[in-house]
Design a protein around this motif. Structure first.
Motif, mmCIF file in Angstrom:
data_model
loop_
_atom_site.group_PDB
_atom_site.id
_atom_site.type_symbol
_atom_site.label_atom_id
_atom_site.label_comp_id
_atom_site.label_asym_id
_atom_site.label_seq_id
_atom_site.Cartn_x
_atom_site.Cartn_y
_atom_site.Cartn_z
ATOM 1 N N GLY A 136 -1.070 -4.585 4.364
ATOM 2 C CA GLY A 136 -0.862 -3.166 4.553
ATOM 3 C C GLY A 136 0.096 -2.886 5.691
ATOM 4 N N HIS B 61 -8.808 2.250 2.675
ATOM 5 C CA HIS B 61 -8.829 1.131 3.612
ATOM 6 C C HIS B 61 -9.650 -0.042 3.065
ATOM 7 N N ALA C 196 -7.112 -2.091 1.111
ATOM 8 C CA ALA C 196 -6.180 -2.798 1.997
ATOM 9 C C ALA C 196 -6.868 -3.978 2.673
ATOM 10 N N GLN D 219 -0.861 2.245 9.224
ATOM 11 C CA GLN D 219 -1.922 3.181 8.840
ATOM 12 C C GLN D 219 -3.138 2.438 8.323
ATOM 13 N N ASP D 220 -2.911 1.407 7.519
ATOM 14 C CA ASP D 220 -4.023 0.617 6.974
ATOM 15 C C ASP D 220 -4.730 -0.179 8.073
ATOM 16 N N THR E 111 -3.635 4.761 -0.122
ATOM 17 C CA THR E 111 -4.453 3.574 -0.338
ATOM 18 C C THR E 111 -5.736 3.632 0.495
ATOM 19 N N THR F 3 0.834 -1.205 0.000
ATOM 20 C CA THR F 3 0.000 0.000 0.000
ATOM 21 C C THR F 3 0.862 1.246 0.000
ATOM 22 N N HIS G 285 -6.834 2.399 10.044
ATOM 23 C CA HIS G 285 -8.019 2.894 9.339
ATOM 24 C C HIS G 285 -9.087 1.809 9.207
#
Length: 301
Positions: free
Chosen positions: A182, A173, A176, A185-186, A171, A167, A189
């Motif tokens: 991911g 969520h 992902a 951060q993925d 990207t 990602t 989220h």
């Protein structure tokens, strides 16, 4: 736990950038009883034409930086000492998940920490039926909200694969989650969107994570990383808890908070606009060193 933290964010441009305006969130938060911040120094290269600091709506320290002369790189260096306190007192029992909606209905505060700001769609989080079903399969409605948060974090950690190449910062969520791959951060989220999909207020935490080197190996400079995790509101008595789905754990003294927001768009380390006809490349390096290690290294130097 007492840490010396150094953090560097740098952008290099393919050609001269004539002007630029950036919003920076890199200053760790002072949180009574949780985290104390000592002397902090921030160096910016090149010297900006204007620089102003302020607290945003959610109480994060931010700085607006303006450049009005051509430059081909932009660098922010931060050094600070932070003490992360060990919380030993037990929290009040969390409200049952099936009672949470009623508790939210009795909440009318619009203060920055109000759970009402952390429901529904925000720029990078979109609750949906797929994630709603994903959560509701975890536990009966009578389970506590805190247990629901933990069970969701554990399941995401099991179902997702950490993959830094899968990602980018932009990207979605949904994508992902579909690929089950991911970065932090993925993971965050997805977990925020899943919690909001079932009515649990949830937000994004930007920070740093102390990582340990493999046994017998020395720490590498810059080996620690900026990190992200989730905060979830578990009722009026328990309040907010923080959970790290990337590592399947509640937040501990290894986690240093920089900023709180609804999603990454509220607290991205650096964002802004610039006038340029070329591309750019960004990098970051973070060191989170326990003070006893730093002092030990100095003694042997």
């Amino acid at each position: 736990m007492l840490y010396d933290i150094s953090l560097k964010v740098m952008y290099r441009y393919g050609g001269p950038v004539r002007t630029g305006r950036h919003l920076v969130h890199l200053w760790p938060l002072s949180l009574p009883g949780i985290q104390s911040v000592g002397e902090t120094r921030v160096d910016i290269t090149p010297e900006p034409a204007d620089r102003s600091g302020f607290k945003d709506f959610f109480g994060n320290w931010a700085s607006e930086i303006v450049f009005d002369t051509p430059h081909q790189r932009f660098e922010v260096k931060l050094s600070t000492r932070v003490e992360r306190h060990l919380i030993t007192s037990p929290r009040p029992a969390s409200i049952a998940f099936d009672k949470l909606a009623e508790a939210l209905g009795e909440t009318n505060s619009l203060a920055p920490n109000s759970p009402l700001h952390f429901l529904g769609t925000t720029p990078r989080v979109r609750p949906n039926l797929v994630l709603q079903d994903y959560v509701m399969d975890l536990a009966p409605p009578q389970a506590s909200t805190r247990d629901m948060v933990r069970l969701l974090g554990e399941r995401l950690n099991k179902d997702m694969t950490f993959d830094a190449s899968a990602t980018s910062v932009d990207t979605r969520h949904e994508d992902a989650f579909a690929s089950r791959r991911g970065v932090c951060q993925d993971f965050s989220h997805i977990m925020i969107a899943a919690l909001r999909s079932v009515g649990v207020p949830a937000g994004y935490v930007s920070g740093c994570l102390r990582t340990e080197p493999p046994p017998g190996k020395e720490r590498l400079e810059g080996a620690d990383a900026m990190h992200a995790w989730v905060r979830a509101w578990c009722g009026p008595e328990t309040g907010w808890i923080e959970y790290d789905p990337t590592n399947a754990c509640e937040v501990s003294t290894n986690h240093i908070v920089i900023a709180y927001g609804r999603d990454y768009s509220d607290v991205s380390p650096v964002k802004g606009v610039l006038r340029s006809a070329s591309g750019q490349a960004g990098s970051q390096a973070v060191d989170v060193v326990p003070v006893r290690e730093a002092e030990g290294a100095a003694d042997h130097g």
